[in-house]
Design an enzyme around this catalytic site. Structure first.
Site, short mmCIF file in Angstrom:
data_model
loop_
_atom_site.label_atom_id
_atom_site.label_comp_id
_atom_site.label_asym_id
_atom_site.label_seq_id
_atom_site.Cartn_x
_atom_site.Cartn_y
_atom_site.Cartn_z
N LEU A 209 -3.08 -11.63 -5.33
CA LEU A 209 -2.73 -10.25 -6.10
C LEU A 209 -3.06 -10.59 -7.71
CD1 LEU A 209 1.00 -10.00 -4.84
CD2 LEU A 209 -1.01 -8.43 -4.37
N HIS A 210 -3.97 -9.63 -8.01
CA HIS A 210 -4.03 -9.89 -9.80
C HIS A 210 -4.23 -8.45 -10.41
CE1 HIS A 210 -8.31 -9.04 -8.44
NE2 HIS A 210 -8.76 -9.26 -9.75
N ARG A 211 -4.43 -7.38 -9.71
CA ARG A 211 -4.60 -6.04 -10.31
C ARG A 211 -3.51 -5.70 -11.16
NH1 ARG A 211 -9.55 -5.34 -10.00
NH2 ARG A 211 -10.31 -5.74 -8.10
N ASP A 288 -5.32 -7.64 -3.32
CA ASP A 288 -5.87 -6.29 -4.18
C ASP A 288 -7.23 -6.55 -4.58
OD1 ASP A 288 -5.09 -8.10 -6.12
OD2 ASP A 288 -3.57 -7.00 -6.94
#
Ligand code: UD1
Length: 375
Positions: A209-211, A288
């Site tokens: 997850l990094h958005r 993501d």
């Protein structure tokens, strides 16, 4: 003008994975060209950058612009100014080749085109149609000023035509990221990554997850962490945590509980080989990331994407990817489908065959010959 130099730009982690095969392809099939590897420094840590160079066999950059982190405006502007200065110092290259959709991609394309240097964009035409994503703006703007648009999947061609880009500038070449995957998969598997965590192949889910849309909003991040924990009750979780996400988890007091959880392995960002070792043996991927949707498709691993849209629709239409949407509450039934063997199988998209770098080299050579730069 330097009649053989072609500038090849990298800035952030996903760029390194694409540039390694491109440089190989140019080396073998366009030996008359001299690639100059320019690293903008958007990513700079050993785990985000240095390790990727080592593992992917990328040469040391010829030039390092050293821009570092910053707001979007600052980062884009610093790359633009630094790359323009480089171009003005020396004889200009025959072309500037950019990849992907990060801030460095747009900034270097803009610096080059304003100095009359043709731009080649690898991974052109992808569109999420979501202009709240910084990458979507980078994609649209880069493609508007690109002279040779090299496309990974048919949707890219359709989008570029719709935007009025000339047919002669668009070429479907396939996906160079899959070239990297194919060449490293055996070495990655040999590392036996699951065993590092006491896990067995297909005995865990892999999360990334990094958005900003997922991790910068504390309520959403907290809901996602709840789902990680819920999943880990039935299937252990391995979660390489991106620096942006780690900062947010710590800021909102969510990190400690993750670290203490017995079946959640919240770990540092991984090198390319280690990560491929983990993704190729996962029962399920939840992400993501853009590139991981593509890698999961080729690996045949079910991929649940925590977004409402994707700029890579072929991974949903043909591959193993499903868009979960904005509400993580939609995750559990999909995870149940995977675990019960009800999930779709997926296929490999056309031209994702591990040979895309050769088509890139061919198109670059043809394009430059059309401008008087013959082999
Ligand atoms: C960038 C790209 C994104 C890509 C992602 C892959 C843009 C707009 N975004 O997002 O498309 O999917 O890279 O990782 O270009 N940081 C470090 N070490 C580093 C680099 C960054 O700790 O080597 C930290 C910094 O605190 C920085 C934050 O991570 O502020 C975010 O980095 P940044 O490059 O701004 O964006 P990413 O989220 O990595």
């Amino acid at each position: 003008m330097n009649r053989t130099r072609i500038d090849c730009i990298v800035g952030a982690r996903p760029n390194f994975v694409k540039m390694a095969p491109i440089l190989n392809g140019l080396h073998s099939d366009a030996p008359h060209l001299e690639p100059r590897l320019v690293h903008t420094g958007q990513h700079y840590d050993q785990v985000m950058s240095g390790l990727f160079f080592d593992q992917l066999g990328l040469p040391r950059p010829n030039v390092h612009l050293g821009v570092g982190s910053g707001s979007h405006g600052q980062q884009t502007a610093r790359v633009l100014a630094a790359y323009e200065e480089l171009l003005l110092q020396d004889e200009p290259p025959v072309a500037t080749l950019v990849v992907g959709d990060v801030n460095s991609t747009l900034a270097c394309a803009l610096a080059a085109v304003k100095l009359g240097i043709p731009v080649i964009h690898v991974e052109a035409g992808l569109r999420s149609f979501d202009r709240t994503m910084p990458e979507e703006l980078n994609r649209v703007l880069t493609d508007a000023i690109t002279d040779l648009l090299l496309v990974t999947e048919p949707s890219g061609t359709t989008n570029l035509r719709r935007e009025g880009r000339p047919e002669s500038a668009i070429r479907l070449v396939g996906n160079v990221m899959i070239d990297a995957l194919e060449s490293q998969l055996e070495a990655a598997r040999a590392l036996d990554q699951p065993q590092r965590f006491g896990l067995t192949p297909e005995g865990y889910s892999l999360w990334t997850l990094h958005r900003p849309s997922n991790v910068d909003d504390p309520a959403r991040l907290s809901a996602l962490v709840d789902h990680v924990a819920r999943t880990a009750d039935t299937l252990p979780v391995v979660w390489p945590v991106h620096p942006r996400t780690r900062q947010q988890l710590e800021r909102h007091g969510l990190w400690g509980a993750l670290e203490d959880h017995a079946t959640i392995h919240a770990i540092e960002p991984q090198g390319y080989l280690e990560f491929l070792g983990l993704s190729s043996a996962a029962r399920l991927i939840v992400t993501d990331s853009g590139g991981l949707q593509e890698e999961a498709t080729v690996l045949g691993v079910p991929c649940l994407t925590l977004r409402a849209n994707t700029e890579r629709p072929i991974t949903v239409d043909v591959g193993t990817n499903t868009l979960v949407g904005d509400d993580p509450a939609h995750l559990p039934p999909l995870i149940d489908d995977v675990l019960a063997g009800r999930y779709k199988a997926g296929q490999r998209p056309p031209l994702w065959d591990g040979q895309a770098r050769l088509r890139v080299a061919h198109e670059v050579t043809t394009f430059l010959a059309g401008r008087g730069h013959h082999p």
